[in-house]
Enzyme design. Structure first.
Site, PDB file in Angstrom:
ATOM      1  N   ASP A  69       0.844  -1.196   0.000  1.00 14.80           N
ATOM      2  CA  ASP A  69       0.000   0.000   0.000  1.00 14.80           C
ATOM      3  C   ASP A  69       0.880   1.247   0.000  1.00 14.80           C
ATOM      4  O   ASP A  69       2.050   1.198   0.400  1.00 14.80           O
ATOM      5  CB  ASP A  69      -0.889   0.034   1.252  1.00 14.80           C
ATOM      6  CG  ASP A  69      -1.891  -1.112   1.258  1.00 14.80           C
ATOM      7  OD1 ASP A  69      -2.152  -1.672   0.177  1.00 14.80           O
ATOM      8  OD2 ASP A  69      -2.391  -1.437   2.343  1.00 14.80           O
TER       9      ASP A  69
HETATM   10  N1  URA Z   1      -1.261  -5.735   3.995  1.00  6.30           N
HETATM   11  C1  URA Z   1      -1.721  -4.458   4.012  1.00  6.30           C
HETATM   12  O1  URA Z   1      -2.749  -4.168   4.589  1.00  6.30           O
HETATM   13  N2  URA Z   1      -0.986  -3.536   3.357  1.00  6.30           N
HETATM   14  C2  URA Z   1       0.171  -3.805   2.716  1.00  6.30           C
HETATM   15  O2  URA Z   1       0.790  -2.893   2.155  1.00  6.30           O
HETATM   16  C3  URA Z   1       0.633  -5.139   2.712  1.00  6.30           C
HETATM   17  C4  URA Z   1      -0.100  -6.086   3.356  1.00  6.30           C
END
Ligand code: URA
Length: 235
Positions: A102
């Site tokens: 993310d």
């Molecule tokens: N899980 C999440 O919520 N975000 C990420 O970036 C990776 C795994």
């Protein structure tokens, strides 16, 4: 693809001619004479017939990046900087991301132009462990350990998450190992135990660890040893 099939298709020479050339020791792959037609080749193999190059090898690229927060795991975006902006390799436009993070997550990201390699890395059957360092807004309840190990049913995907390993480090920090990569998975799992992720950092993928000397925003090619972990042997 197997070498005999590659040769048979080349110039439409056919299987019989391909086998003959192999027997006559006229074919080499990556500089080595090959007589075994079952040898796997792909677009990264340099294939020669006598002294003539019949396929030039493409450059296979495998990189690790220490992703900073604020960068999108995408190749292009109009509003936000993307992690590709951080890669100054001349062939960066050929790269794709093997396992996105993310925008506000930091840590280890792998990039490659080898689709077979990334597919193998990401396929859920391989259950490649990914380790995250998590900081939460609320104290982490002890019961969360069992809940994460049991798995959560995600209605949107109609699936139950694979058993995950949660190690509580202190009140607000934990180390979490996932064996799959679902959309916003860590955040959604913590949400299920009435908590909220306030920072997330990926430390490793399989045996590839983010080295402490790779500063935020920096990248480097994977070493031969790191690559060996996810070596692709068949087409
Ligand atoms: N899980 C999440 O919520 N975000 C990420 O970036 C990776 C795994």
């Amino acid at each position: 693809m197997k070498l005999d099939r590659f040769l048979a298709k080349h110039d439409a020479m056919g299987g019989k001619n391909a086998r003959r050339l192999l027997m006559e020791k006229r074919v080499s792959v990556d500089g080595n004479l090959v007589t075994d037609g079952t040898r796997e080749v792909n677009r990264f193999s340099r294939i020669e017939l006598d002294t003539r190059v019949i396929q030039e090898s493409e450059r296979a690229i495998y990189l690790m990046l220490h992703k900073p927060m604020g960068y999108l795991s995408a190749t292009m975006d109009d509003t936000h900087p993307t992690i590709l902006d951080l890669i100054d390799d001349p062939d960066r436009s050929t790269l794709h991301i093997a396992g996105r993070l993310d925008r506000n997550t930091s840590g280890l990201v792998l990039l490659t132009n080898d689709g077979r390699w990334s597919k193998r890395l990401m396929t859920p059957d391989k259950k490649v462990p990914k380790v995250y360092l998590v900081e939460t807004s609320e104290p982490i309840a002890l019961e969360a350990v069992a809940a994460f190990a049991e798995g959560f049913y995600f209605h949107t995907e109609d699936l139950t998450t694979l058993p995950a390993r949660l190690i509580i480090l202190d009140k607000h920090h934990a180390r979490l190992t996932l064996y799959e990569g679902r959309y916003h998975q860590v955040k959604r799992m913590f949400h299920r135990v009435n908590n909220r992720v306030i920072s997330l950092h990926r430390e490793s993928i399989g045996s590839i660890k983010l080295p402490s000397n790779l500063a935020v925003g920096q990248w480097r090619p994977l070493t031969a040893e790191e690559l060996q972990t996810f070596h692709v042997t068949s087409e």
